[in-house]
Design a protein around this motif. Structure first.
Motif, PDB file in Angstrom:
ATOM      1  N   ARG A 133      40.217   8.595  18.440  1.00 36.97           N
ATOM      2  CA  ARG A 133      41.165   9.186  18.910  1.00 36.97           C
ATOM      3  C   ARG A 133      42.363   8.166  19.593  1.00 36.97           C
ATOM      4  NH1 ARG A 133      38.366  14.338  20.614  1.00 36.97           N
ATOM      5  NH2 ARG A 133      38.497  15.372  18.779  1.00 36.97           N
ATOM      6  N   VAL A 134      43.695   8.423  19.126  1.00 35.84           N
ATOM      7  CA  VAL A 134      44.631   7.429  19.827  1.00 35.84           C
ATOM      8  C   VAL A 134      45.453   8.267  20.500  1.00 35.84           C
ATOM      9  CG1 VAL A 134      46.266   5.437  19.338  1.00 35.84           C
ATOM     10  CG2 VAL A 134      44.076   5.404  17.917  1.00 35.84           C
ATOM     11  N   ASN A 135      45.547   8.240  21.729  1.00 37.59           N
ATOM     12  CA  ASN A 135      46.644   9.048  22.498  1.00 37.59           C
ATOM     13  C   ASN A 135      47.669   8.183  23.374  1.00 37.59           C
ATOM     14  OD1 ASN A 135      45.141  11.171  21.968  1.00 37.59           O
ATOM     15  ND2 ASN A 135      43.914  11.267  23.559  1.00 37.59           N
ATOM     16  N   LEU A 136      48.827   8.659  23.097  1.00 37.49           N
ATOM     17  CA  LEU A 136      49.898   8.022  24.139  1.00 37.49           C
ATOM     18  C   LEU A 136      50.242   9.035  25.062  1.00 37.49           C
ATOM     19  CD1 LEU A 136      51.391   5.562  24.740  1.00 37.49           C
ATOM     20  CD2 LEU A 136      53.017   6.216  22.875  1.00 37.49           C
ATOM     21  N   LEU A 137      50.178   8.719  26.443  1.00 38.80           N
ATOM     22  CA  LEU A 137      50.699   9.746  27.435  1.00 38.80           C
ATOM     23  C   LEU A 137      50.392  11.150  26.995  1.00 38.80           C
ATOM     24  CD1 LEU A 137      54.472   8.265  27.643  1.00 38.80           C
ATOM     25  CD2 LEU A 137      52.603   7.900  29.179  1.00 38.80           C
TER      26      LEU A 137
ATOM     27  N   ILE B  98      49.508  12.606  24.328  1.00 35.30           N
ATOM     28  CA  ILE B  98      50.007  13.106  22.942  1.00 35.30           C
ATOM     29  C   ILE B  98      48.999  12.379  21.948  1.00 35.30           C
ATOM     30  CG2 ILE B  98      51.753  13.050  21.298  1.00 35.30           C
ATOM     31  CD1 ILE B  98      53.871  12.923  23.616  1.00 35.30           C
ATOM     32  N   GLU B  99      48.391  13.135  21.352  1.00 34.30           N
ATOM     33  CA  GLU B  99      47.407  12.704  20.404  1.00 34.30           C
ATOM     34  C   GLU B  99      48.233  12.094  19.024  1.00 34.30           C
ATOM     35  OE1 GLU B  99      44.054  14.261  17.360  1.00 34.30           O
ATOM     36  OE2 GLU B  99      44.061  15.018  19.542  1.00 34.30           O
ATOM     37  N   LEU B 100      47.973  10.934  18.647  1.00 36.79           N
ATOM     38  CA  LEU B 100      48.974  10.458  17.703  1.00 36.79           C
ATOM     39  C   LEU B 100      48.089  10.140  16.427  1.00 36.79           C
ATOM     40  CD1 LEU B 100      50.543   7.060  19.534  1.00 36.79           C
ATOM     41  CD2 LEU B 100      51.590   9.546  18.873  1.00 36.79           C
ATOM     42  N   LEU B 101      46.811   9.884  16.621  1.00 35.54           N
ATOM     43  CA  LEU B 101      46.045   9.617  15.402  1.00 35.54           C
ATOM     44  C   LEU B 101      44.404  10.203  15.721  1.00 35.54           C
ATOM     45  CD1 LEU B 101      45.520   8.280  12.564  1.00 35.54           C
ATOM     46  CD2 LEU B 101      44.886   6.160  14.019  1.00 35.54           C
ATOM     47  N   THR B 102      43.946  10.718  14.913  1.00 36.09           N
ATOM     48  CA  THR B 102      42.264  11.094  14.695  1.00 36.09           C
ATOM     49  C   THR B 102      41.745  10.543  13.578  1.00 36.09           C
ATOM     50  OG1 THR B 102      43.028  12.776  16.205  1.00 36.09           O
ATOM     51  CG2 THR B 102      40.796  13.003  15.172  1.00 36.09           C
ATOM     52  N   VAL B 103      40.578   9.963  13.683  1.00 34.42           N
ATOM     53  CA  VAL B 103      39.904   9.430  12.628  1.00 34.42           C
ATOM     54  C   VAL B 103      38.440   9.865  12.722  1.00 34.42           C
ATOM     55  CG1 VAL B 103      39.255   7.595  11.261  1.00 34.42           C
ATOM     56  CG2 VAL B 103      41.219   7.490  12.124  1.00 34.42           C
ATOM     57  N   LYS B 104      38.098  10.780  11.913  1.00 37.54           N
ATOM     58  CA  LYS B 104      36.510  11.334  11.993  1.00 37.54           C
ATOM     59  C   LYS B 104      35.777  10.484  10.840  1.00 37.54           C
ATOM     60  CE  LYS B 104      37.920  15.827  13.559  1.00 37.54           C
ATOM     61  NZ  LYS B 104      37.098  16.620  14.359  1.00 37.54           N
TER      62      LYS B 104
END
Length: 112
Positions: free
Chosen positions: A48-52, A54-60
């Protein structure tokens, strides 16, 4: 009195560097691969990539490594229906395409 003679065993170092009687160990990559394919192994993870907050990207990521026989035993057989991997699936895809074209033709004739 004489003491009983003691015998000491000297074991050569095995290929793993251990000294002592040989313990059962895998003979090589082929044995390890055979065990993995027979039993199966699952690797799962999420990125998971979060910025402040806010989830920007999720890769499962889900990876299952098993033999074909074991996969079919588990009910996994997606490759039998994939046109790129199965000639039967390709034939079904072609037949499906022809039938859709014929249905479209028949529906078009009724509009006149």
């Amino acid at each position: 009195m004489t003491e009983p003679a003691r015998t000491t065993r000297h074991y050569p170092a095995d290929r793993y560097g251990g000294i002592g009687p040989a313990a059962p160990r895998p003979e090589g990559l082929a044995d390890i691969l055979e065990r993995v394919l027979d039993k199966g192994i699952i690797i799962a993870g999420d990125i998971r990539v979060n910025l402040l907050d806010i989830e920007l990207l999720t890769v499962k990521i889900r990876l299952l490594v098993v033999s074909v026989d074991k996969a079919m035993e588990m009910g996994i057989d997606w490759w039998t229906r994939d046109p790129m991997l199965s000639t039967d699936a390709q034939e079904l895809a072609d037949e499906n395409k022809r039938l859709r074209e014929r249905v479209n033709e028949l529906e078009g004739e009724g509009d006149d």
